[in-house]
Design an enzyme around this catalytic site. Sequence first.
Site, PDB file in Angstrom:
ATOM      1  N   HIS A 167       0.861  -1.178   0.000  1.00 60.69           N
ATOM      2  CA  HIS A 167       0.000   0.000   0.000  1.00 60.69           C
ATOM      3  C   HIS A 167       0.898   1.229   0.000  1.00 60.69           C
ATOM      4  O   HIS A 167       1.675   1.448   0.937  1.00 60.69           O
ATOM      5  CB  HIS A 167      -0.915   0.006   1.223  1.00 60.69           C
ATOM      6  CG  HIS A 167      -2.057   0.974   1.111  1.00 60.69           C
ATOM      7  ND1 HIS A 167      -1.890   2.337   1.154  1.00 60.69           N
ATOM      8  CD2 HIS A 167      -3.400   0.765   0.948  1.00 60.69           C
ATOM      9  CE1 HIS A 167      -3.067   2.937   1.042  1.00 60.69           C
ATOM     10  NE2 HIS A 167      -3.998   2.004   0.903  1.00 60.69           N
TER      11      HIS A 167
ATOM     12  N   THR B 198      -4.808  20.837 -53.141  1.00 61.29           N
ATOM     13  CA  THR B 198      -5.912  20.077 -52.566  1.00 61.29           C
ATOM     14  C   THR B 198      -5.829  18.663 -53.112  1.00 61.29           C
ATOM     15  O   THR B 198      -5.543  18.469 -54.306  1.00 61.29           O
ATOM     16  CB  THR B 198      -7.279  20.711 -52.907  1.00 61.29           C
ATOM     17  OG1 THR B 198      -7.443  20.736 -54.332  1.00 61.29           O
ATOM     18  CG2 THR B 198      -7.376  22.136 -52.375  1.00 61.29           C
ATOM     19  N   HIS B 199      -6.028  17.685 -52.254  1.00 55.40           N
ATOM     20  CA  HIS B 199      -5.850  16.271 -52.617  1.00 55.40           C
ATOM     21  C   HIS B 199      -4.424  15.979 -53.080  1.00 55.40           C
ATOM     22  O   HIS B 199      -4.186  15.006 -53.799  1.00 55.40           O
ATOM     23  CB  HIS B 199      -6.840  15.850 -53.712  1.00 55.40           C
ATOM     24  CG  HIS B 199      -8.271  16.148 -53.382  1.00 55.40           C
ATOM     25  ND1 HIS B 199      -9.042  15.318 -52.600  1.00 55.40           N
ATOM     26  CD2 HIS B 199      -9.061  17.200 -53.711  1.00 55.40           C
ATOM     27  CE1 HIS B 199     -10.251  15.832 -52.468  1.00 55.40           C
ATOM     28  NE2 HIS B 199     -10.295  16.983 -53.132  1.00 55.40           N
TER      29      HIS B 199
ATOM     30  N   SER C   1      22.557   5.526 -43.121  1.00 52.55           N
ATOM     31  CA  SER C   1      23.785   4.767 -42.894  1.00 52.55           C
ATOM     32  C   SER C   1      24.390   4.270 -44.198  1.00 52.55           C
ATOM     33  O   SER C   1      25.562   3.901 -44.242  1.00 52.55           O
ATOM     34  CB  SER C   1      23.494   3.576 -41.970  1.00 52.55           C
ATOM     35  OG  SER C   1      22.573   2.687 -42.597  1.00 52.55           O
TER      36      SER C   1
ATOM     37  N   LYS D 187      21.286  11.543 -48.308  1.00 55.67           N
ATOM     38  CA  LYS D 187      19.955  11.678 -47.735  1.00 55.67           C
ATOM     39  C   LYS D 187      19.846  12.795 -46.684  1.00 55.67           C
ATOM     40  O   LYS D 187      20.693  12.952 -45.820  1.00 55.67           O
ATOM     41  CB  LYS D 187      19.519  10.359 -47.091  1.00 55.67           C
ATOM     42  CG  LYS D 187      19.302   9.218 -48.062  1.00 55.67           C
ATOM     43  CD  LYS D 187      18.192   9.507 -49.040  1.00 55.67           C
ATOM     44  CE  LYS D 187      16.820   9.479 -48.404  1.00 55.67           C
ATOM     45  NZ  LYS D 187      16.450   8.158 -47.852  1.00 55.67           N
TER      46      LYS D 187
ATOM     47  N   GLU E 226       8.780  13.438 -38.582  1.00 59.57           N
ATOM     48  CA  GLU E 226       8.279  12.062 -38.508  1.00 59.57           C
ATOM     49  C   GLU E 226       8.176  11.616 -37.055  1.00 59.57           C
ATOM     50  O   GLU E 226       7.234  10.920 -36.664  1.00 59.57           O
ATOM     51  CB  GLU E 226       9.198  11.132 -39.296  1.00 59.57           C
ATOM     52  CG  GLU E 226       9.091  11.301 -40.808  1.00 59.57           C
ATOM     53  CD  GLU E 226      10.106  10.487 -41.576  1.00 59.57           C
ATOM     54  OE1 GLU E 226       9.965  10.374 -42.804  1.00 59.57           O
ATOM     55  OE2 GLU E 226      11.050   9.957 -40.946  1.00 59.57           O
TER      56      GLU E 226
END
Length: 435
Positions: A74, A146-147, A269, A274, A281
């Site tokens: 407790h 749009t879209h 890596s 990149k 993200e």
Amino acid sequence: MIDRYLTPEMKTLWSEANRYRAWLKVELSAMQAQAEAGEVPREAYDTLIRKSQADPLDQAFADKVAEIEAVTRHDIVAFTRALTERYGEEARFIHHGLTSTDVVDTAQNLLLDEALGLIIAETQAMRDVCRDQAVAHKHTPTVGRTHGIHAEPMTFGLKFLNWMSALDRDLERLEAARRRIQVVMLSGSVGTFAHVSPEIEEAVAAAWGWQPAAVTNQTLARDRHAELMTTLAILGTTIEKIAVEVRHLQRSEVREAMEPFGKGQTGSSSMPHKKNPILTENVTGLARLLRGNAMTALENVALWHERDISHSSAERIILPDSTAAASYALRRLTGVLRDLVVFPDRMLKNLNDLGGLVFSQRVLHALIDEKGMMREDAYAIVQRSALRSWETGEGLRDLLAADPESPLSTEELDAAFDLAWYLRHVDAIYARFGL
């Protein structure tokens, strides 16, 4: 929350030692009110205040509570026994008339109040960055989509202005959720005040500038916590909305803006070229966590009779994790937006890449308003040339100029393809925000 996603402030706030300091604040606040009401000795309270200030609760105390709890099973019993060992016999007057949830729920509100204060400050900081970027790019032309497809010209600053407005609404919800959690519950077992008077609860609430819980059973109603958690989930959707836009703009095919890329940073890596949108993200993933935890908070509202502890184990995870995740995500995304790398020339190139297709509505209106054509007929003319432009890459203006069914003159076509037309009310939109 794992250390990877903890700000230093949140790590300290949700530490075990700080949780016990919050418990002690509740206990001593109640004891002070009881001492002033003559229910416990004033000397005992004064002694405990002096000792607690000279020897504040630390990690060693938290370790001691854990050692005792291994036997008692407790946590509050272990806590009060550890207090007696640390501060002496005066601690016997602590927890007088209270039940465990009085302390745990009220102290948890203290921690949540502080956590929300940190989150509100982080949200305000991101809101201010959005305002600054909105002003900086007030007249930077870009293509609206749009879209995912080119629609019509707009300015890059309008994206930030939209985000700023959303964050204003998030701030309103956060402030409301914070007020809802600023309540004190010191009503004893099953909420009847049988062993502690309502005046004690009211005195503590007044001292803190909070409100006493109007009525409880033996826990604070969890709709308060559900409101807080759904507010954080909505904040998470704002964060994700912004992050997803940055991620799209950074795509190689778009490349209109990108996250800052630090000196020495690597994107892959195996592929040295990149530059990946890892920061946005990351916060997209944390937004998912906030939404999932909100569902758990909603399920915590329904408890058996006057209380059970089915909510307790979940709250020990979701409340620290969600407040910490929100604070971390806000701070990370604020840095991204503040140092965002923007490519206005690329925006203009993308805007013009489809050979003027984005001006089709202006041409449509010119045929209707200036030449008196029926909308269906005008639409057919513009769409015919637009579809050919899609297929061949020819400019829409040239195709319309060569269309024998199009009655627009060279001057009228020039006016219809004028970028300034689409941006003429931007200042009026900004004026609504005092910018």
